[in-house]
Design a protein around this motif. Structure first.
Motif, PDB file in Angstrom:
ATOM      1  N   ASP A 102       0.806  -1.216   0.000  1.00 20.02           N
ATOM      2  CA  ASP A 102       0.000   0.000   0.000  1.00 20.02           C
ATOM      3  C   ASP A 102       0.841   1.269   0.000  1.00 20.02           C
ATOM      4  O   ASP A 102       0.313   2.376   0.105  1.00 20.02           O
ATOM      5  CB  ASP A 102      -0.960   0.021   1.198  1.00 20.02           C
ATOM      6  CG  ASP A 102      -0.233  -0.152   2.531  1.00 20.02           C
ATOM      7  OD1 ASP A 102       1.012  -0.053   2.558  1.00 20.02           O
ATOM      8  OD2 ASP A 102      -0.916  -0.384   3.554  1.00 20.02           O
ATOM      9  N   ARG A 104       2.817   2.471   2.254  1.00 21.68           N
ATOM     10  CA  ARG A 104       2.740   3.230   3.504  1.00 21.68           C
ATOM     11  C   ARG A 104       4.096   3.705   4.019  1.00 21.68           C
ATOM     12  O   ARG A 104       4.154   4.453   4.999  1.00 21.68           O
ATOM     13  CB  ARG A 104       2.021   2.427   4.580  1.00 21.68           C
ATOM     14  CG  ARG A 104       2.718   1.147   5.029  1.00 21.68           C
ATOM     15  CD  ARG A 104       1.803   0.391   6.008  1.00 21.68           C
ATOM     16  NE  ARG A 104       2.419  -0.820   6.522  1.00 21.68           N
ATOM     17  CZ  ARG A 104       2.392  -1.988   5.920  1.00 21.68           C
ATOM     18  NH1 ARG A 104       1.795  -2.089   4.734  1.00 21.68           N
ATOM     19  NH2 ARG A 104       2.950  -3.054   6.466  1.00 21.68           N
ATOM     20  N   SER A 117       5.994   7.366   7.257  1.00 27.87           N
ATOM     21  CA  SER A 117       5.836   5.971   7.672  1.00 27.87           C
ATOM     22  C   SER A 117       4.770   5.855   8.741  1.00 27.87           C
ATOM     23  O   SER A 117       4.336   6.857   9.317  1.00 27.87           O
ATOM     24  CB  SER A 117       7.168   5.435   8.219  1.00 27.87           C
ATOM     25  OG  SER A 117       7.361   5.876   9.561  1.00 27.87           O
ATOM     26  N   PRO A 118       4.344   4.612   9.056  1.00 27.49           N
ATOM     27  CA  PRO A 118       3.385   4.426  10.141  1.00 27.49           C
ATOM     28  C   PRO A 118       3.904   4.914  11.488  1.00 27.49           C
ATOM     29  O   PRO A 118       3.103   5.192  12.393  1.00 27.49           O
ATOM     30  CB  PRO A 118       3.171   2.902  10.154  1.00 27.49           C
ATOM     31  CG  PRO A 118       3.479   2.476   8.766  1.00 27.49           C
ATOM     32  CD  PRO A 118       4.600   3.358   8.322  1.00 27.49           C
ATOM     33  N   ARG A 286      -4.283   1.013  -0.999  1.00 27.96           N
ATOM     34  CA  ARG A 286      -3.698   2.346  -0.846  1.00 27.96           C
ATOM     35  C   ARG A 286      -4.575   3.283  -0.022  1.00 27.96           C
ATOM     36  O   ARG A 286      -4.082   4.187   0.663  1.00 27.96           O
ATOM     37  CB  ARG A 286      -3.458   2.934  -2.233  1.00 27.96           C
ATOM     38  CG  ARG A 286      -2.849   4.337  -2.240  1.00 27.96           C
ATOM     39  CD  ARG A 286      -1.480   4.351  -1.604  1.00 27.96           C
ATOM     40  NE  ARG A 286      -0.841   5.664  -1.729  1.00 27.96           N
ATOM     41  CZ  ARG A 286       0.266   6.008  -1.084  1.00 27.96           C
ATOM     42  NH1 ARG A 286       0.843   5.147  -0.260  1.00 27.96           N
ATOM     43  NH2 ARG A 286       0.797   7.205  -1.253  1.00 27.96           N
ATOM     44  N   GLU A 289      -3.722   4.065   3.533  1.00 26.18           N
ATOM     45  CA  GLU A 289      -2.638   5.023   3.771  1.00 26.18           C
ATOM     46  C   GLU A 289      -3.064   6.438   3.429  1.00 26.18           C
ATOM     47  O   GLU A 289      -2.801   7.378   4.173  1.00 26.18           O
ATOM     48  CB  GLU A 289      -1.410   4.634   2.936  1.00 26.18           C
ATOM     49  CG  GLU A 289      -0.342   5.706   2.818  1.00 26.18           C
ATOM     50  CD  GLU A 289       0.295   6.099   4.123  1.00 26.18           C
ATOM     51  OE1 GLU A 289       0.891   7.191   4.191  1.00 26.18           O
ATOM     52  OE2 GLU A 289       0.198   5.319   5.096  1.00 26.18           O
TER      53      GLU A 289
END
Length: 418
Positions: A102, A104, A117-118, A286, A289
């Motif tokens: 995805d 991310r 980023s996460p 996607r 995200e």
């Protein structure tokens, strides 16, 4: 065709000493919460950097690849890994700017650490490249490497905040004398083992992955560099690929990917990648995200380098063969309608059977996924598909099964190597 050339000069530079540390860490279960799984478990050399199944068995399982079992008793897995293990080939290329199905993780200084980023602002500074950043996230994922809350100090720390886990993992590594000595030798800013942080660990893993999985010696590369003819079927497939097959509209450039996101309307199954306020076992790709509705069910275009070695195919591994995914591209909705559950390569776990395909019973969700389709359907014959498959095999490197370092026989922690 110059845009498709790939050579050693196209990769980031990686320190060999750091890569050697990364090789050991890649296969060392010390990085996992319960010390029972490594990066290499799901990205194994024996399976061309993957695991050979549609949806993998992460923390709690045993073994490697299609023979991996889902555990027993209190250790048995509670959930499959939601997506197919992505390939590692050529991720050290200078143009790679996003990772994960995805996307991310991307190169972006929005949080002041070089990456979107996460982990947002909690991702540490000093990571050398996107591969180094990527390496930190499986360690914090519950069903991949961290384990369940209350099982170990790593998963407990992640439950509070993602960056709380990384110092715990770094300490595990640096107190092992062999690792400490190697880090001092390989990193200029490490004077004693006490200086080793998760950043050094990530950079070592990135150096290993970026240098280990380079591949640019396929028949296709020989065709580009010195005009060596492709086999007849592969040559016909090349013409289809760049012609009426329209494959190069998405699979473009030296890595055969535009690094964009497209909806293929693949058969849906598995636990899904659920979001906080969306408990349905679906994967919106996607959109998870970007939070943009137009991104729903779209996934990153995979590279086709060594694609013949990295089955199954699709973000969820829906098709176990190249022919299957090619047929889906030719006529996606018709082929999807004839897809059967036994096509998925799912290691047996009877207690998950009720979850594995439950999303298919939601007619509204299935219609939403059916409508999200970027594949036009193509007027290709069976002979065209045969030739396309031959061309894809011509993207396999001659030395793909001979890697510079390979799988180590042992790791400094003394834990078993898968």
């Amino acid at each position: 065709m110059d845009d498709y050339r790939l050579g050693p000069e196209d990769y980031l530079e990686f320190d060999p000493k750091q890569a050697r540390i990364g090789q050991l860490l890649f296969y060392d279960k010390i990085l996992s919460g319960n010390r029972n799984i490594s990066c290499g478990t799901c990205h194994h050399h024996d399976h061309a950097g993957g695991d050979g199944v549609s949806l993998g068995i992460g923390e709690g399982g045993s073994g490697v690849g299609p023979d991996r079992t889902p555990g027993t008793g209190s250790d048995r897995i509670a959930k499959r890994v939601p997506r197919n293990a992505p390939t590692l080939w050529n991720l050290g290329h200078k143009d790679i700017h996003l990772l994960f199905h995805d996307g991310r993780l991307s190169v972006d200084d929005i949080y002041g650490n070089g990456f979107n980023s996460p982990a947002q602002e909690w991702l540490p500074q000093g990571l050398d490249n996107i591969l180094a950043a990527q390496a930190l996230f499986p360690m914090t994922a519950q069903f991949e490497m961290a384990g369940n809350p209350k099982e170990n100090e790593v998963s407990g720390a992640v439950h509070d905040r993602i960056d709380n886990a990384w110092p715990i993992i770094a300490k595990r590594v640096r107190i092992i004398p062999e690792y400490g000595e190697m880090f001092v030798e390989a990193f200029d800013d490490v004077e004693t083992s006490e200086d080793v942080t998760i950043v050094h660990i990530g950079n070592a893993l990135g150096a290993f992955m970026g240098s280990e999985w380079q591949s640019h010696d396929s028949p296709w590369d020989a065709y580009l560099t010195d005009g060596t003819p492709l086999p007849e079927a592969a040559e016909r497939g090349r013409e289809v690929f760049f012609g009426k097959g329209e494959c190069s509209s998405c699979h473009s450039g030296p890595l055969f990917t535009d690094q964009e996101f497209h909806a293929l309307s693949l058969p849906a199954f598995g636990p899904g990648r659920t979001r906080q306020w969306d408990p349905m076992p679906r994967d919106v790709g996607r959109m998870a995200e970007s939070n943009r509705l137009e991104d729903a069910y779209r996934f990153r275009t995979p590279s086709l380098r060594n694609v013949a070695l990295t089955a199954p195919y699709g973000h969820n591994g829906a098709y176990p063969t190249l022919r299957g995914i090619l047929e889906h591209h030719r006529d996606p909705l018709v082929v999807k309608a004839t897809w059967t559950k036994d096509t998925a390569k799912l290691p047996e776990a009877p207690w998950l059977a009720a979850i594995d395909f439950v999303i298919q019973s939601d007619s509204r969700e299935m219609e939403r996924q059916r409508r999200a389709l970027d594949l036009p359907g193509l007027p290709l014959t069976d002979a065209d598909l045969d030739d396309l498959e031959a061309f894809l095999h011509a993207l396999t490197g001659k030395t793909a099964d001979t890697r510079p370092l390979g799988r180590p026989d042992r790791v400094p922690s003394g834990l078993p190597v898968d």
